[in-house]
Design a protein around this motif. Structure first.
Motif, PDB file in Angstrom:
ATOM      1  N   LYS A   1     -40.752   8.065   9.787  1.00 12.79           N
ATOM      2  CA  LYS A   1     -42.087   8.033  10.375  1.00 12.79           C
ATOM      3  C   LYS A   1     -41.969   8.520  11.792  1.00 12.79           C
ATOM      4  O   LYS A   1     -41.283   7.928  12.604  1.00 12.79           O
ATOM      5  CB  LYS A   1     -42.670   6.619  10.360  1.00 12.79           C
ATOM      6  N   LYS A   2     -42.596   9.610  12.073  1.00 16.14           N
ATOM      7  CA  LYS A   2     -42.609  10.160  13.416  1.00 16.14           C
ATOM      8  C   LYS A   2     -43.745   9.514  14.177  1.00 16.14           C
ATOM      9  O   LYS A   2     -44.906   9.645  13.799  1.00 16.14           O
ATOM     10  CB  LYS A   2     -42.823  11.682  13.355  1.00 16.14           C
ATOM     11  N   ILE A   3     -43.413   8.732  15.207  1.00 14.61           N
ATOM     12  CA  ILE A   3     -44.429   8.097  16.026  1.00 14.61           C
ATOM     13  C   ILE A   3     -44.968   9.119  17.006  1.00 14.61           C
ATOM     14  O   ILE A   3     -44.244   9.683  17.801  1.00 14.61           O
ATOM     15  CB  ILE A   3     -43.836   6.905  16.804  1.00 14.61           C
ATOM     16  N   GLU A   4     -46.236   9.367  16.910  1.00 13.28           N
ATOM     17  CA  GLU A   4     -46.828  10.380  17.770  1.00 13.28           C
ATOM     18  C   GLU A   4     -46.931   9.882  19.198  1.00 13.28           C
ATOM     19  O   GLU A   4     -47.286   8.740  19.459  1.00 13.28           O
ATOM     20  CB  GLU A   4     -48.221  10.740  17.255  1.00 13.28           C
TER      21      GLU A   4
ATOM     22  N   LEU B   1     -39.871  -7.895   1.714  1.00 17.16           N
ATOM     23  CA  LEU B   1     -40.582  -7.017   0.789  1.00 17.16           C
ATOM     24  C   LEU B   1     -40.916  -5.730   1.522  1.00 17.16           C
ATOM     25  O   LEU B   1     -40.864  -5.665   2.753  1.00 17.16           O
ATOM     26  CB  LEU B   1     -41.873  -7.682   0.308  1.00 17.16           C
ATOM     27  N   ASP B   2     -41.283  -4.710   0.759  1.00 19.93           N
ATOM     28  CA  ASP B   2     -41.645  -3.444   1.373  1.00 19.93           C
ATOM     29  C   ASP B   2     -43.003  -3.564   2.071  1.00 19.93           C
ATOM     30  O   ASP B   2     -43.957  -4.124   1.524  1.00 19.93           O
ATOM     31  CB  ASP B   2     -41.704  -2.346   0.310  1.00 19.93           C
ATOM     32  N   LYS B   3     -43.069  -3.027   3.272  1.00 14.36           N
ATOM     33  CA  LYS B   3     -44.326  -2.982   4.027  1.00 14.36           C
ATOM     34  C   LYS B   3     -44.679  -1.513   4.187  1.00 14.36           C
ATOM     35  O   LYS B   3     -43.994  -0.769   4.893  1.00 14.36           O
ATOM     36  CB  LYS B   3     -44.147  -3.653   5.388  1.00 14.36           C
ATOM     37  N   SER B   4     -45.745  -1.094   3.532  1.00 15.43           N
ATOM     38  CA  SER B   4     -46.097   0.323   3.527  1.00 15.43           C
ATOM     39  C   SER B   4     -46.969   0.735   4.706  1.00 15.43           C
ATOM     40  O   SER B   4     -46.970   1.902   5.110  1.00 15.43           O
ATOM     41  CB  SER B   4     -46.818   0.675   2.214  1.00 15.43           C
ATOM     42  N   ASP B   5     -47.704  -0.213   5.273  1.00 17.60           N
ATOM     43  CA  ASP B   5     -48.650   0.138   6.334  1.00 17.60           C
ATOM     44  C   ASP B   5     -47.979   0.042   7.710  1.00 17.60           C
ATOM     45  O   ASP B   5     -48.288  -0.819   8.527  1.00 17.60           O
ATOM     46  CB  ASP B   5     -49.882  -0.754   6.278  1.00 17.60           C
TER      47      ASP B   5
ATOM     48  N   GLU C   1     -47.490   2.585  14.940  1.00 18.46           N
ATOM     49  CA  GLU C   1     -46.794   2.544  16.219  1.00 18.46           C
ATOM     50  C   GLU C   1     -46.587   1.104  16.665  1.00 18.46           C
ATOM     51  O   GLU C   1     -45.546   0.759  17.234  1.00 18.46           O
ATOM     52  CB  GLU C   1     -47.593   3.300  17.280  1.00 18.46           C
ATOM     53  N   GLU C   2     -47.551   0.225  16.416  1.00 20.47           N
ATOM     54  CA  GLU C   2     -47.439  -1.173  16.801  1.00 20.47           C
ATOM     55  C   GLU C   2     -46.540  -1.948  15.838  1.00 20.47           C
ATOM     56  O   GLU C   2     -45.907  -2.926  16.236  1.00 20.47           O
ATOM     57  CB  GLU C   2     -48.824  -1.837  16.833  1.00 20.47           C
ATOM     58  N   GLU C   3     -46.483  -1.541  14.575  1.00 18.45           N
ATOM     59  CA  GLU C   3     -45.661  -2.213  13.567  1.00 18.45           C
ATOM     60  C   GLU C   3     -44.833  -1.166  12.824  1.00 18.45           C
ATOM     61  O   GLU C   3     -45.165  -0.759  11.710  1.00 18.45           O
ATOM     62  CB  GLU C   3     -46.537  -3.000  12.597  1.00 18.45           C
ATOM     63  N   PRO C   4     -43.725  -0.718  13.428  1.00 17.57           N
ATOM     64  CA  PRO C   4     -42.969   0.408  12.882  1.00 17.57           C
ATOM     65  C   PRO C   4     -41.954   0.050  11.803  1.00 17.57           C
ATOM     66  O   PRO C   4     -41.425   0.950  11.142  1.00 17.57           O
ATOM     67  CB  PRO C   4     -42.243   0.951  14.122  1.00 17.57           C
ATOM     68  N   ILE C   5     -41.657  -1.233  11.608  1.00 17.80           N
ATOM     69  CA  ILE C   5     -40.615  -1.632  10.660  1.00 17.80           C
ATOM     70  C   ILE C   5     -41.223  -1.852   9.266  1.00 17.80           C
ATOM     71  O   ILE C   5     -42.153  -2.642   9.117  1.00 17.80           O
ATOM     72  CB  ILE C   5     -39.912  -2.925  11.124  1.00 17.80           C
ATOM     73  N   PRO C   6     -40.697  -1.178   8.240  1.00 15.77           N
ATOM     74  CA  PRO C   6     -41.280  -1.290   6.897  1.00 15.77           C
ATOM     75  C   PRO C   6     -40.815  -2.529   6.140  1.00 15.77           C
ATOM     76  O   PRO C   6     -40.564  -2.482   4.936  1.00 15.77           O
ATOM     77  CB  PRO C   6     -40.794  -0.009   6.210  1.00 15.77           C
ATOM     78  N   ASP C   7     -40.689  -3.659   6.835  1.00 16.31           N
ATOM     79  CA  ASP C   7     -40.233  -4.908   6.234  1.00 16.31           C
ATOM     80  C   ASP C   7     -41.290  -5.990   6.414  1.00 16.31           C
ATOM     81  O   ASP C   7     -41.811  -6.172   7.522  1.00 16.31           O
ATOM     82  CB  ASP C   7     -38.940  -5.402   6.889  1.00 16.31           C
ATOM     83  N   LYS C   8     -41.569  -6.716   5.336  1.00 20.12           N
ATOM     84  CA  LYS C   8     -42.434  -7.902   5.387  1.00 20.12           C
ATOM     85  C   LYS C   8     -41.588  -9.092   4.967  1.00 20.12           C
ATOM     86  O   LYS C   8     -41.025  -9.103   3.869  1.00 20.12           O
ATOM     87  CB  LYS C   8     -43.647  -7.749   4.465  1.00 20.12           C
ATOM     88  N   PHE C   9     -41.474 -10.078   5.809  1.00 20.50           N
ATOM     89  CA  PHE C   9     -40.599 -11.215   5.529  1.00 20.50           C
ATOM     90  C   PHE C   9     -40.995 -11.910   4.232  1.00 20.50           C
ATOM     91  O   PHE C   9     -42.171 -12.165   3.980  1.00 20.50           O
ATOM     92  CB  PHE C   9     -40.647 -12.216   6.686  1.00 20.50           C
ATOM     93  N   LEU C  10     -39.981 -12.244   3.407  1.00 27.57           N
ATOM     94  CA  LEU C  10     -40.196 -12.955   2.159  1.00 27.57           C
ATOM     95  C   LEU C  10     -39.665 -14.376   2.236  1.00 27.57           C
ATOM     96  O   LEU C  10     -40.403 -15.345   2.065  1.00 27.57           O
ATOM     97  CB  LEU C  10     -39.536 -12.218   0.994  1.00 27.57           C
TER      98      LEU C  10
END
Length: 393
Positions: A18-21, A224-228, A231-240
């Motif tokens: 993901k390229k942060i603009e 779990l996978d975090k798809s959304d 820039e404020e939430e760049p990590i694709p991880d949702k705590f399980l």
């Protein structure tokens, strides 16, 4: 005692980029333009140099991946590149190679296997672990910034302390995790003596902490996978969960294991080259990492730790680990080189962080003749007694 198998369940590697603009810089106001016109050239030059020095050392970094010193005025950011799957390895095969003396010949070309085994075993074998670090960052104009860091994990949760000091910038942060409520209280200050005065803590949920600092500073945890991402939430991880049993029973797709011991990613995609050397009392690993893929978690942590608007741009990174003959971690060195772009001027910075590793069945830790009953300090206390275990070498 039967050895537990801590191998992650999944065997997939999916790279998400993901390229942060970069946000456009607002044009200067007419008042700003007038101010610039009347400022003398000598003053402008002196102000620019001072700004560069302060900006380079305004963020610090400590360890365990830790803080890293970095700052800049709208620097060019590297893309976020995070592996969403698990890196699997064969526990029994690695342990057999240790017994047979074939670790080097079998794993020289796949160093990620013994390295991830080493990291997972450290956080999984005992309920109490401690990592303490000392380091230095070299920045512009010969400025040096010292680093002192600690990461203490217990059944109560993790405790993180990061202290940095230089002639210009001072930072003293503490983070108290409550594993039952899954809430983290942050005490962020300028000097350790500020803690004694009393600071109103900031609260983080686990998901908020992950997005701010890249990873939880605990051992193994499950996401779990975090798809959304944004820039404020760049990590694709949702705590399980923190529970391996709950993770195994979960029917969710895209679930994965994370190890919060370090923020660097060690996989076949991120290790550029490396070596294993057998020494008299253990093994020595050296790995050169591909950037930015190996340091995306780290750069996110840098940004939040320094209260900055942008992430650094890495140019080089290597890690070194020393273990005993069973791959129990003893010490490490993390060397980072990165760029600071300040309004068209590029300034380089380097950091070296030395860390030592300890684990115990109880809060009573021993190393050599030293014995320390490690405890999380009161938020107003000045000292953390875990540093007493540091081995002078």
């Amino acid at each position: 005692m039967e050895q537990k198998d801590f191998t992650p369940l999944q065997d997939e590697t999916i790279i998400e980029e993901k390229k942060i603009e970069k946000q456009e810089e607002a044009p200067a106001s007419s008042n700003d333009k007038k101010t610039n016109k009347v400022k003398k050239p000598v003053t402008r030059k002196r102000t620019m140099i001072t700004s560069i020095i302060i900006s380079v050392i305004s963020c610090l970094v400590g360890g365990f991946g830790g803080y890293v010193l970095y700052s800049g005025l709208n620097p060019e950011e590297d893309p976020i590149v995070i592996e969403k799957g698990n890196t699997s390895y064969d526990v029994q095969a690695i342990e057999a190679s240790l017994e047979e003396g074939t670790l080097i010949s079998l794993y020289q070309e796949k160093l990620q296997d013994p390295l991830n085994y080493m990291l997972d075993q450290f956080v999984s074998q005992t309920p109490y672990t401690l990592v303490i670090g000392k380091g230095v960052v070299h920045a512009a104009a010969g400025v040096e910034q010292s680093i002192l860091s600690a990461n203490y994990c217990s059944p109560e949760g993790f405790y993180v302390e990061k202290i940095s000091d230089s002639s210009v910038v001072h930072t003293a942060d503490r983070y108290y995790d409550d594993a039952l409520s899954m809430n983290i209280k942050a005490y962020e200050a300028k000097y350790p003596t500020d803690w004694e005065k009393g600071i109103e803590p900031k609260d983080y949920t686990y998901d908020q902490y992950i997005q701010a600092f890249g990873k939880l500073n605990t051992g193994l945890y499950y996401c779990l996978d975090k798809s959304d991402v944004s820039e404020e939430e760049p990590i694709p991880d949702k705590f399980l969960t923190l529970s391996k049993e709950e993770y195994e029973q979960s029917q969710e797709t895209g679930k994965r294991v994370r190890n919060g011991l370090i923020t660097y990613t060690l996989s076949k995609n991120t290790i550029q080259s490396g070596t294993i050397e057998k020494r008299e009392n253990g093994y020595f690993f050296h790995v050169d990492l591909n950037v930015p893929a190996a340091v995306s978690f780290t750069t996110v942590q840098m940004k939040s730790s320094g209260r900055l608007k942008a992430r650094p741009s890495f140019t080089s990174c290597f890690l070194e680990f020393e273990t005993d003959l069973s791959l129990n971690l003893i010490r490490s060195l993390f060397h980072d080189e990165y760029r600071v772009n300040t309004g068209g001027l590029v300034t380089n910075a380097t950091s070296d962080l030395n860390q030592q590793y300890f684990k115990s069945e109880t809060s009573l830790f021993q190393t050599g003749a030293k014995e320390v009953n490690v405890s999380r300090p009161d938020p107003k206390a000045l000292d953390f007694n875990g540093y007493e275990l540091w081995r002078e070498e």
